[in-house]
Design a protein around this motif. Structure first.
Motif, PDB file in Angstrom:
ATOM      1  N   GLU A   1       0.782  -1.280  -0.084  1.00  0.00           N
ATOM      2  CA  GLU A   1       0.232   0.038   0.150  1.00  0.00           C
ATOM      3  C   GLU A   1       0.891   1.349  -0.329  1.00  0.00           C
ATOM      4  O   GLU A   1       0.303   2.167   0.896  1.00  0.00           O
ATOM      5  N   SER A   2       1.610   1.091  -0.488  1.00  0.00           N
ATOM      6  CA  SER A   2       3.231   2.344  -0.843  1.00  0.00           C
ATOM      7  C   SER A   2       3.200   2.872   0.356  1.00  0.00           C
ATOM      8  O   SER A   2       4.559   4.177   0.215  1.00  0.00           O
ATOM      9  N   LYS A   3       3.803   1.261   1.195  1.00  0.00           N
ATOM     10  CA  LYS A   3       4.309   1.829   2.822  1.00  0.00           C
ATOM     11  C   LYS A   3       5.280   1.083   2.622  1.00  0.00           C
ATOM     12  O   LYS A   3       5.459  -0.162   2.258  1.00  0.00           O
ATOM     13  N   ILE A   4       6.560   1.529   3.292  1.00  0.00           N
ATOM     14  CA  ILE A   4       7.898   0.436   3.532  1.00  0.00           C
ATOM     15  C   ILE A   4       7.742  -0.368   5.145  1.00  0.00           C
ATOM     16  O   ILE A   4       7.310   0.238   5.912  1.00  0.00           O
ATOM     17  N   THR A   5       7.517  -2.264   4.497  1.00  0.00           N
ATOM     18  CA  THR A   5       6.725  -2.517   5.884  1.00  0.00           C
ATOM     19  C   THR A   5       8.011  -3.216   5.853  1.00  0.00           C
ATOM     20  O   THR A   5       7.874  -3.742   7.392  1.00  0.00           O
ATOM     21  N   SER A   6       9.866  -3.401   5.502  1.00  0.00           N
ATOM     22  CA  SER A   6      10.534  -4.112   6.368  1.00  0.00           C
ATOM     23  C   SER A   6      11.415  -3.626   5.295  1.00  0.00           C
ATOM     24  O   SER A   6      11.664  -2.727   3.970  1.00  0.00           O
ATOM     25  N   LYS A   7      12.673  -3.221   6.320  1.00  0.00           N
ATOM     26  CA  LYS A   7      14.029  -3.079   5.771  1.00  0.00           C
ATOM     27  C   LYS A   7      15.046  -4.885   6.092  1.00  0.00           C
ATOM     28  O   LYS A   7      14.848  -4.569   6.846  1.00  0.00           O
ATOM     29  N   PHE A   8      15.465  -5.371   5.017  1.00  0.00           N
ATOM     30  CA  PHE A   8      16.571  -6.168   4.394  1.00  0.00           C
ATOM     31  C   PHE A   8      17.599  -6.027   4.287  1.00  0.00           C
ATOM     32  O   PHE A   8      18.263  -4.800   2.712  1.00  0.00           O
ATOM     33  N   GLN A   9      18.855  -6.046   4.905  1.00  0.00           N
ATOM     34  CA  GLN A   9      20.250  -6.202   4.221  1.00  0.00           C
ATOM     35  C   GLN A   9      20.729  -7.337   3.933  1.00  0.00           C
ATOM     36  O   GLN A   9      21.179  -7.962   5.643  1.00  0.00           O
ATOM     37  N   GLY A  10      21.507  -7.866   3.117  1.00  0.00           N
ATOM     38  CA  GLY A  10      22.209  -8.850   3.449  1.00  0.00           C
ATOM     39  C   GLY A  10      23.678  -8.736   2.592  1.00  0.00           C
ATOM     40  O   GLY A  10      24.039  -8.200   1.761  1.00  0.00           O
ATOM     41  N   VAL A  11      24.844 -10.062   3.042  1.00  0.00           N
ATOM     42  CA  VAL A  11      26.330  -9.871   2.955  1.00  0.00           C
ATOM     43  C   VAL A  11      25.815 -11.476   1.848  1.00  0.00           C
ATOM     44  O   VAL A  11      25.784 -12.565   2.379  1.00  0.00           O
ATOM     45  N   PHE A  12      25.931 -11.266   0.196  1.00  0.00           N
ATOM     46  CA  PHE A  12      26.439 -12.526  -0.539  1.00  0.00           C
ATOM     47  C   PHE A  12      27.215 -12.514  -1.037  1.00  0.00           C
ATOM     48  O   PHE A  12      28.212 -11.591  -1.078  1.00  0.00           O
ATOM     49  N   VAL A  13      27.873 -13.961  -1.330  1.00  0.00           N
ATOM     50  CA  VAL A  13      29.169 -14.374  -1.361  1.00  0.00           C
ATOM     51  C   VAL A  13      29.260 -15.396  -2.288  1.00  0.00           C
ATOM     52  O   VAL A  13      28.397 -16.334  -2.324  1.00  0.00           O
ATOM     53  N   LEU A  14      29.629 -14.600  -3.206  1.00  0.00           N
ATOM     54  CA  LEU A  14      30.542 -15.599  -4.632  1.00  0.00           C
ATOM     55  C   LEU A  14      31.928 -16.220  -4.582  1.00  0.00           C
ATOM     56  O   LEU A  14      32.413 -15.778  -4.438  1.00  0.00           O
ATOM     57  N   TYR A  15      31.747 -18.280  -4.422  1.00  0.00           N
ATOM     58  CA  TYR A  15      33.136 -18.106  -4.456  1.00  0.00           C
ATOM     59  C   TYR A  15      33.014 -19.791  -5.696  1.00  0.00           C
ATOM     60  O   TYR A  15      31.800 -20.438  -5.969  1.00  0.00           O
ATOM     61  N   GLN A  16      34.357 -19.685  -5.803  1.00  0.00           N
ATOM     62  CA  GLN A  16      34.234 -21.256  -6.664  1.00  0.00           C
ATOM     63  C   GLN A  16      34.543 -22.526  -6.073  1.00  0.00           C
ATOM     64  O   GLN A  16      34.271 -22.553  -5.349  1.00  0.00           O
TER      65      GLN A  16
END
Length: 148
Positions: free
Chosen positions: A133-148
């Motif tokens: 409904e045009s409102k921010i209801t949650s905020k997320f922050q994540g650290v992602f890792v790419l590895y071989q």
């Protein structure tokens, strides 16, 4: 739905089958942002609001999808996983919703690619927001890792 979004949605459902059960639909893929539609009816709890676990899962998956799409687009090979995540729940969600994921800054992606090519491992921070409904209801922050 455009072909790019349809193709990536099919890839997502193949790589992480549970995402189909969450009712996720890829709305838009842009250069440094992805927008996903979330289904209220499939994710509501006993209080008739969207379950916090669904919000977390959809936020993580949307952020992961942004990085995974960019990894595929850049022709990088490796395994992408989440290393750390944090989420703040601001308001209850009582309708269908969308999740938007972005990189923190415009330079993050280029730095990530260069580090990966040099070291075979790189990490990137992605933020996401659930909007209802045009409102921010949650905020997320994540650290992602790419590895071989």
């Amino acid at each position: 739905m455009a072909q790019l979004e349809q193709n990536f949605e099919n890839t997502l459902f193949k790589l992480i089958p549970q995402t189909k059960n969450l009712g996720m639909k890829i709305d838009r893929i842009e250069d440094h942002q992805i927008t996903v539609h979330g289904d209220y009816a499939l994710n509501k709890n006993h209080l008739d609001i969207v379950f916090g676990g669904s919000i977390a899962a959809i936020s993580i998956t949307t952020a992961w999808s942004l990085v995974q799409h960019k990894v595929e687009q850049a022709g990088l090979k490796g395994n992408l996983v989440i290393k750390r995540q944090e989420i703040d729940y601001l308001l209850p969600v009582k309708t269908d919703f969308e999740c938007k994921a972005n990189f923190q800054s415009a330079d993050d992606w280029d730095n990530f690619v260069n580090t990966y090519r040099d070291k075979g491992r790189a990490k990137i921070i992605v933020t996401a927001q659930i909007l209802s409904e045009s409102k921010i209801t949650s905020k997320f922050q994540g650290v992602f890792v790419l590895y071989q």
